[in-house]
Design a protein around this motif. Structure first.
Motif, PDB file in Angstrom:
ATOM      1  N   UNK A   7       0.969  -1.101   0.057  1.00 51.40           N
ATOM      2  CA  UNK A   7       0.122  -0.082  -0.060  1.00 51.40           C
ATOM      3  C   UNK A   7       0.866   1.234   0.011  1.00 51.40           C
ATOM      4  N   UNK A   8       1.849   1.276  -0.719  1.00 59.40           N
ATOM      5  CA  UNK A   8       2.737   2.602  -0.936  1.00 59.40           C
ATOM      6  C   UNK A   8       2.078   3.521  -1.509  1.00 59.40           C
ATOM      7  N   UNK A   9       1.198   3.363  -2.158  1.00 64.68           N
ATOM      8  CA  UNK A   9       0.258   4.664  -2.993  1.00 64.68           C
ATOM      9  C   UNK A   9      -0.844   4.933  -2.317  1.00 64.68           C
ATOM     10  N   UNK A  10      -1.103   6.157  -1.843  1.00 64.82           N
ATOM     11  CA  UNK A  10      -2.261   6.349  -1.276  1.00 64.82           C
ATOM     12  C   UNK A  10      -3.575   6.855  -2.178  1.00 64.82           C
ATOM     13  N   UNK A  51      -0.863   1.542 -16.323  1.00 64.70           N
ATOM     14  CA  UNK A  51      -0.339   1.190 -15.359  1.00 64.70           C
ATOM     15  C   UNK A  51       0.876   0.433 -15.294  1.00 64.70           C
ATOM     16  N   UNK A  52       0.926  -0.537 -16.135  1.00 61.88           N
ATOM     17  CA  UNK A  52       1.979  -1.392 -16.330  1.00 61.88           C
ATOM     18  C   UNK A  52       3.173  -0.661 -16.736  1.00 61.88           C
ATOM     19  N   UNK A  53       2.914   0.080 -18.018  1.00 60.46           N
ATOM     20  CA  UNK A  53       4.181   0.912 -18.248  1.00 60.46           C
ATOM     21  C   UNK A  53       4.547   1.772 -17.206  1.00 60.46           C
ATOM     22  N   UNK A  54       3.776   2.250 -16.338  1.00 59.98           N
ATOM     23  CA  UNK A  54       4.291   3.390 -15.396  1.00 59.98           C
ATOM     24  C   UNK A  54       5.107   2.522 -14.222  1.00 59.98           C
ATOM     25  N   UNK A  55       5.043   1.262 -14.204  1.00 59.94           N
ATOM     26  CA  UNK A  55       5.611   0.533 -13.272  1.00 59.94           C
ATOM     27  C   UNK A  55       7.327   0.873 -13.395  1.00 59.94           C
ATOM     28  N   UNK A  56       7.441   1.017 -14.921  1.00 57.09           N
ATOM     29  CA  UNK A  56       9.018   1.000 -15.340  1.00 57.09           C
ATOM     30  C   UNK A  56       9.498   2.484 -14.900  1.00 57.09           C
ATOM     31  N   UNK A  57       9.546   2.691 -13.652  1.00 55.67           N
ATOM     32  CA  UNK A  57       9.915   4.010 -13.064  1.00 55.67           C
ATOM     33  C   UNK A  57      10.678   3.946 -11.684  1.00 55.67           C
ATOM     34  N   UNK A  58      11.511   4.626 -11.549  1.00 59.12           N
ATOM     35  CA  UNK A  58      12.079   4.670  -9.930  1.00 59.12           C
ATOM     36  C   UNK A  58      11.049   5.408  -9.044  1.00 59.12           C
ATOM     37  N   UNK A  59      10.742   4.854  -7.737  1.00 58.21           N
ATOM     38  CA  UNK A  59       9.810   5.174  -6.820  1.00 58.21           C
ATOM     39  C   UNK A  59       9.973   6.673  -6.361  1.00 58.21           C
ATOM     40  N   UNK A  60       9.518   7.519  -7.326  1.00 57.92           N
ATOM     41  CA  UNK A  60       9.830   8.883  -6.888  1.00 57.92           C
ATOM     42  C   UNK A  60       9.239   9.344  -5.828  1.00 57.92           C
ATOM     43  N   UNK A  61       8.125   8.761  -5.609  1.00 55.88           N
ATOM     44  CA  UNK A  61       7.399   9.393  -4.201  1.00 55.88           C
ATOM     45  C   UNK A  61       7.557   8.712  -3.119  1.00 55.88           C
ATOM     46  N   UNK A  62       8.550   7.696  -3.088  1.00 54.75           N
ATOM     47  CA  UNK A  62       8.924   7.094  -1.849  1.00 54.75           C
ATOM     48  C   UNK A  62      10.395   7.768  -1.221  1.00 54.75           C
ATOM     49  N   UNK A  63      10.232   7.857   0.230  1.00 54.18           N
ATOM     50  CA  UNK A  63      11.287   8.252   0.942  1.00 54.18           C
ATOM     51  C   UNK A  63      12.739   7.857   0.651  1.00 54.18           C
ATOM     52  N   UNK A  64      12.687   6.557   0.318  1.00 54.06           N
ATOM     53  CA  UNK A  64      14.035   5.834   0.021  1.00 54.06           C
ATOM     54  C   UNK A  64      14.662   6.345  -1.359  1.00 54.06           C
ATOM     55  N   UNK A  65      13.617   7.153  -2.311  1.00 55.95           N
ATOM     56  CA  UNK A  65      14.176   7.898  -3.457  1.00 55.95           C
ATOM     57  C   UNK A  65      14.643   9.168  -3.000  1.00 55.95           C
ATOM     58  N   UNK A  66      15.979   9.178  -2.535  1.00 56.15           N
ATOM     59  CA  UNK A  66      16.546  10.515  -1.770  1.00 56.15           C
ATOM     60  C   UNK A  66      17.716  11.101  -2.459  1.00 56.15           C
ATOM     61  N   UNK A  67      17.613  10.630  -3.919  1.00 63.13           N
ATOM     62  CA  UNK A  67      18.798  11.242  -4.597  1.00 63.13           C
ATOM     63  C   UNK A  67      18.529  12.702  -5.242  1.00 63.13           C
ATOM     64  N   UNK A  68      17.438  12.612  -5.894  1.00 64.54           N
ATOM     65  CA  UNK A  68      17.049  13.781  -6.876  1.00 64.54           C
ATOM     66  C   UNK A  68      16.119  14.719  -6.116  1.00 64.54           C
ATOM     67  N   UNK A  69      16.061  15.923  -6.735  1.00 63.34           N
ATOM     68  CA  UNK A  69      14.936  16.803  -6.424  1.00 63.34           C
ATOM     69  C   UNK A  69      13.420  16.396  -6.778  1.00 63.34           C
ATOM     70  N   UNK A  70      12.927  15.536  -5.863  1.00 63.75           N
ATOM     71  CA  UNK A  70      11.704  15.021  -6.358  1.00 63.75           C
ATOM     72  C   UNK A  70      10.699  14.910  -4.919  1.00 63.75           C
ATOM     73  N   UNK A  71       9.645  15.377  -5.152  1.00 61.85           N
ATOM     74  CA  UNK A  71       8.882  15.829  -3.749  1.00 61.85           C
ATOM     75  C   UNK A  71       7.400  15.388  -4.560  1.00 61.85           C
ATOM     76  N   UNK A  72       6.792  14.437  -3.843  1.00 60.86           N
ATOM     77  CA  UNK A  72       5.531  14.138  -4.352  1.00 60.86           C
ATOM     78  C   UNK A  72       4.566  15.389  -4.231  1.00 60.86           C
ATOM     79  N   UNK A  73       3.590  15.557  -4.976  1.00 61.47           N
ATOM     80  CA  UNK A  73       2.522  16.620  -4.862  1.00 61.47           C
ATOM     81  C   UNK A  73       1.682  16.558  -3.586  1.00 61.47           C
ATOM     82  N   UNK A  74       1.301  17.269  -2.951  1.00 62.22           N
ATOM     83  CA  UNK A  74       0.351  17.081  -1.713  1.00 62.22           C
ATOM     84  C   UNK A  74      -0.955  16.477  -2.329  1.00 62.22           C
TER      85      UNK A  74
END
Ligand code: PLP
Length: 458
Positions: A7-10, A51-74
């Motif tokens: 349940x990582x996606x709200x 949705x299948x295609x979008x799975x080919x992404x880094x988990x930009x929304x997740x706190x372990x994605x801590x390298x780039x300037x990425x902040x999920x929209x509120x």
């Protein structure tokens, strides 16, 4: 190994969208029906493929994605943006987006007030590049034939934009904190021909803040235009725990001529939301044009009259307006606490790195970005080890970044390292997500394991 929960996606907030849609629809209930029939099965098939295609992404929304300037929209920004999609307003003209244009004017005025401006000219645009382009376009019109200068750590967009605008561009060295070297600039200013200085308030690589008080003093003497690229760092003016130099720069931000702040970086917005602000509303005259196609409905300002882009998503303004309603841009408020918490996360990670002899740190983070290099015999060895730690961490679901920085940023002699090259490829973490503070221990645990694995040759 980190457990990733299903349940990582709200998803709960989707209910709110349906309710809000009903409220929106009731505003148009006197119109005849138009709903087109949908082939739901075909759409479901396509959406599942998406949705299948979008799975080919880094988990930009997740706190372990801590390298780039990425902040999920509120979630409220996401939902308000989506809600506006049912109308699809265009903020180019009041004819295309009456309500959303007003929401844009309100939201932009709130950003202007955050930096201390009660009057301003400004608008939203697609992002930091476009916003800086407008600021430099205005600067070039006011100082024709003169140069634009920025530091070597300024975003590369400034030299590219200057090329597009056919303005000469010169870049200046930085001190070892990654800030524009003021004495070097002062010497160059004395030779003349500089029309615009770009001060970066939060550099992309390390979050460094150019020394604004000193730059303002130089403007006093040489009369150049001072533009603040605060695309990344602008919102940190609301933070409580900045170091003294950074606070001094923010306290004088209202004195610059133009500012760029990106709501799609630290402002919790979906991509496609930059903001440019001018201190003197009179620069609006430079945009002056007449259109035979639009601007019929009102004598009030159409945003297309003061922006270079024509069609623009009204939805971006709606998302931002909603976010400000929920999280006002005030010191001490919930939004500001989020920035404090990002800084606390960066300082906590920095503290761990500093006391670990496997690593060499650069200066303390000014915002929420931390850079560090592995300790090694030579800068080139450190760069190679950094690359391996980066990959090893990724294999363990910790997504860091690599940055190539001048070796002067690191105290190599103190670490017993030989400078055999001018730059060092180091590791970088941007701790900009609301809950990053809670994740620092986990980030450290994985980094520790990844580093151990690399150093032991496992
Ligand atoms: C300081 C700074 N300015 C400008 C930009 C360009 O912004 P955008 O990617 O939104 O076009 C960035 C992007 O990271 C940035 O960090």
């Amino acid at each position: 190994m980190t457990t990733i929960h299903p349940s990582v996606l709200e998803k709960e907030s989707l209910r709110l969208l349906r309710d809000a849609l009903q409220t929106l629809e009731s505003g148009f209930s006197t119109l005849p029906d138009t709903a087109l029939p949908l082939d739901e099965r075909a759409m479901a098939r396509v959406l599942s493929e998406v949705a299948e295609r979008l799975r080919d992404n880094y988990p930009y929304f997740h706190p372990l994605c801590a390298g780039q300037m990425l902040k999920p929209p509120h979630p409220v920004a996401r939902l308000a943006y989506a809600l506006a999609m049912w109308i699809n307003p265009n903020n180019h003209a009041l004819d295309g987006g009456r309500a959303s244009s007003q929401m844009e004017k309100d939201a932009v005025a709130e950003i202007a007030r955050m930096v201390g401006w009660d009057t301003h000219l400004g608008h939203l645009c697609s992002g930091g590049t476009m916003a800086n382009l407008e600021a430099l376009w205005v600067a070039g019109r006011l100082h024709p034939g003169d140069k634009v200068v920025a530091s070597q750590q300024a975003h590369y967009t400034h030299s590219r934009i200057s090329g597009v605008l056919q303005l000469d561009f010169e870049s200046f060295p930085c001190d070892r904190r990654g800030r524009l070297d003021v004495p070097a600039l002062a010497q160059r200013l004395a030779l003349g021909g500089i029309g615009t200085v770009v001060a970066t308030i939060g550099t992309t690589a390390t979050g460094a803040i150019d020394p604004l008080p000193e730059l303002l003093a130089l403007r006093e003497r040489y009369g150049f235009r001072l533009h603040a690229d605060a695309a990344y760092g602008g919102y940190f003016t609301l933070a409580d725990d900045l170091a003294a130099d950074a606070r001094k720069a923010y306290d004088r931000l209202h004195e610059v001529d133009s500012i760029v702040i990106d709501p799609h970086k630290h402002g919790l917005q979906p991509y496609g939301c930059g903001c440019v602000l001018f201190r003197d509303p009179a620069v609006g005259r430079l945009y002056k044009h007449d259109s035979p196609y639009t601007y019929f409905s009102s004598k009030e300002l159409h945003l297309g009259e003061i922006s270079l882009e024509c069609s623009r998503p009204g939805a971006a303004a709606v998302g931002l307006w909603a976010t400000h309603r929920l999280l006002p841009l005030v010191r001490g408020g919930e939004f500001a606490q989020g920035l404090n918490s990002s800084r606390a996360a960066a300082l906590a990670l920095y503290a761990k790195l500093r006391t670990d002899r496997r690593f060499v740190t650069a200066c303390a983070p000014e915002l929420d970005i931390v850079v560090w290099a592995p300790q090694a015999a030579r800068a080139s060895d450190a760069s190679e080890i950094a690359q391996r730690i980066f990959s090893e961490a990724e294999g363990r679901h910790l997504y860091l970044a690599l940055a190539h920085l001048p070796v002067e940023f690191f105290d190599l002699p103190a670490a017993g390292m030989v400078r055999d090259r001018d730059t060092i490829a180091c590791l970088r973490s941007v701790l900009m997500k609301a809950d990053h503070r809670k994740w620092v221990d986990e980030i450290w645990r994985i980094l520790d394991q990844a580093t151990g694995a690399v150093l032991s040759g496992r």
